[in-house]
Design a protein around this motif. Structure first.
Motif, PDB file in Angstrom:
ATOM      1  N   SER A 138       0.832  -1.211   0.000  1.00 24.81           N
ATOM      2  CA  SER A 138       0.000   0.000   0.000  1.00 24.81           C
ATOM      3  C   SER A 138       0.861   1.253   0.000  1.00 24.81           C
ATOM      4  O   SER A 138       0.549   2.229  -0.693  1.00 24.81           O
ATOM      5  N   ALA A 139       1.940   1.250   0.775  1.00 21.70           N
ATOM      6  CA  ALA A 139       2.851   2.395   0.795  1.00 21.70           C
ATOM      7  C   ALA A 139       3.481   2.602  -0.577  1.00 21.70           C
ATOM      8  O   ALA A 139       3.622   3.742  -1.037  1.00 21.70           O
ATOM      9  N   ALA A 142       0.849   4.076  -2.897  1.00 18.48           N
ATOM     10  CA  ALA A 142       0.625   5.485  -2.560  1.00 18.48           C
ATOM     11  C   ALA A 142       1.812   6.342  -3.002  1.00 18.48           C
ATOM     12  O   ALA A 142       1.622   7.433  -3.562  1.00 18.48           O
ATOM     13  N   TYR A 143       3.017   5.870  -2.773  1.00 16.36           N
ATOM     14  CA  TYR A 143       4.219   6.617  -3.163  1.00 16.36           C
ATOM     15  C   TYR A 143       4.260   6.843  -4.671  1.00 16.36           C
ATOM     16  O   TYR A 143       4.635   7.911  -5.138  1.00 16.36           O
ATOM     17  N   PHE A 149      -3.132   5.368   0.243  1.00 20.02           N
ATOM     18  CA  PHE A 149      -2.610   4.375   1.185  1.00 20.02           C
ATOM     19  C   PHE A 149      -3.706   3.632   1.946  1.00 20.02           C
ATOM     20  O   PHE A 149      -3.751   2.404   1.931  1.00 20.02           O
ATOM     21  N   TRP A 150      -4.582   4.336   2.665  1.00 20.03           N
ATOM     22  CA  TRP A 150      -5.555   3.660   3.524  1.00 20.03           C
ATOM     23  C   TRP A 150      -6.589   2.874   2.733  1.00 20.03           C
ATOM     24  O   TRP A 150      -7.042   1.821   3.171  1.00 20.03           O
TER      25      TRP A 150
END
Length: 190
Positions: A138-139, A142-143, A149-150
């Motif tokens: 997820s990180a 998101a990155y 992310f959530w």
């Protein structure tokens, strides 16, 4: 509940390597084509076969589990059209590989009786390694600006962790029996 154990004979070491590569290919194909529910179309689908890397890790050895998870992820991303080199080869591949590696390190059929308590421990290990994998993936998403992310944590948790904590303990004993009957001379885990 029946108990099952395995021994470590001086058997064929090529058998688990070949099986792990076949399982990786099957994992990738099943993830790409046999996922009935698209949670986030084009990004995340409910991978009902997410139990395969931990199952392969327990049955065939931690290296085999890692190969199944890593290569399965690469095959899946190529077939599904979601291959992103930095994400698929590094973060996603390695983290999904760890979902096969860690259960394979902890549970060795030669030294483990697969009773109810062990099956609960397998589910707990799958939950923990699944949470670590989901947070890291997820990180990365998101990155790279692919998905928040959530939201990724929630959807990947549903996608991968649920099948791992249900499927792995449910299938380990029958799969071990099938594996023993398929290769009665025994093999060395890889």
């Amino acid at each position: 509940m029946q108990e099952a154990t395995a021994t470590h004979p001086e058997g064929n070491t090529l058998f688990p390597i070949v099986l792990s590569i076949v399982a990786a290919a099957a994992t990738g194909v099943l993830w790409a084509y046999a996922n009935p529910i698209q949670l986030v179309p084009g990004v995340i689908q409910w991978r009902i076969f997410a139990f395969l890397p931990p199952l392969v890790g327990i049955l065939l050895g931690w290296k085999s589990g890692f190969i199944c998870g890593y290569l399965g992820t690469v095959v899946w991303s190529l077939l599904a059209g979601t291959f992103i080199p930095a994400h698929s080869l590094i973060v996603d591949g390695i983290m999904v590989g760890l979902t096969g590696l860690l259960p394979g390190l902890i549970f060795d059929p030669a030294r483990t009786k697969f009773d109810r308590n062990t099956l609960i421990k397998i589910a707990a290990v799958c939950l923990i390694v699944g949470l670590v994998m989901v947070v890291a993936v997820s990180a990365s998403l998101a990155y790279l600006g692919i998905f928040p992310f959530w939201w990724a944590v929630m959807y990947l948790g549903l996608s991968d962790i649920v099948p791992m904590i249900i499927g792995t303990p449910l299938l380990v004993v029958p799969a071990l029996k099938i594996l023993k009957s398929a290769h009665p001379a025994g093999f060395t885990r890889f």
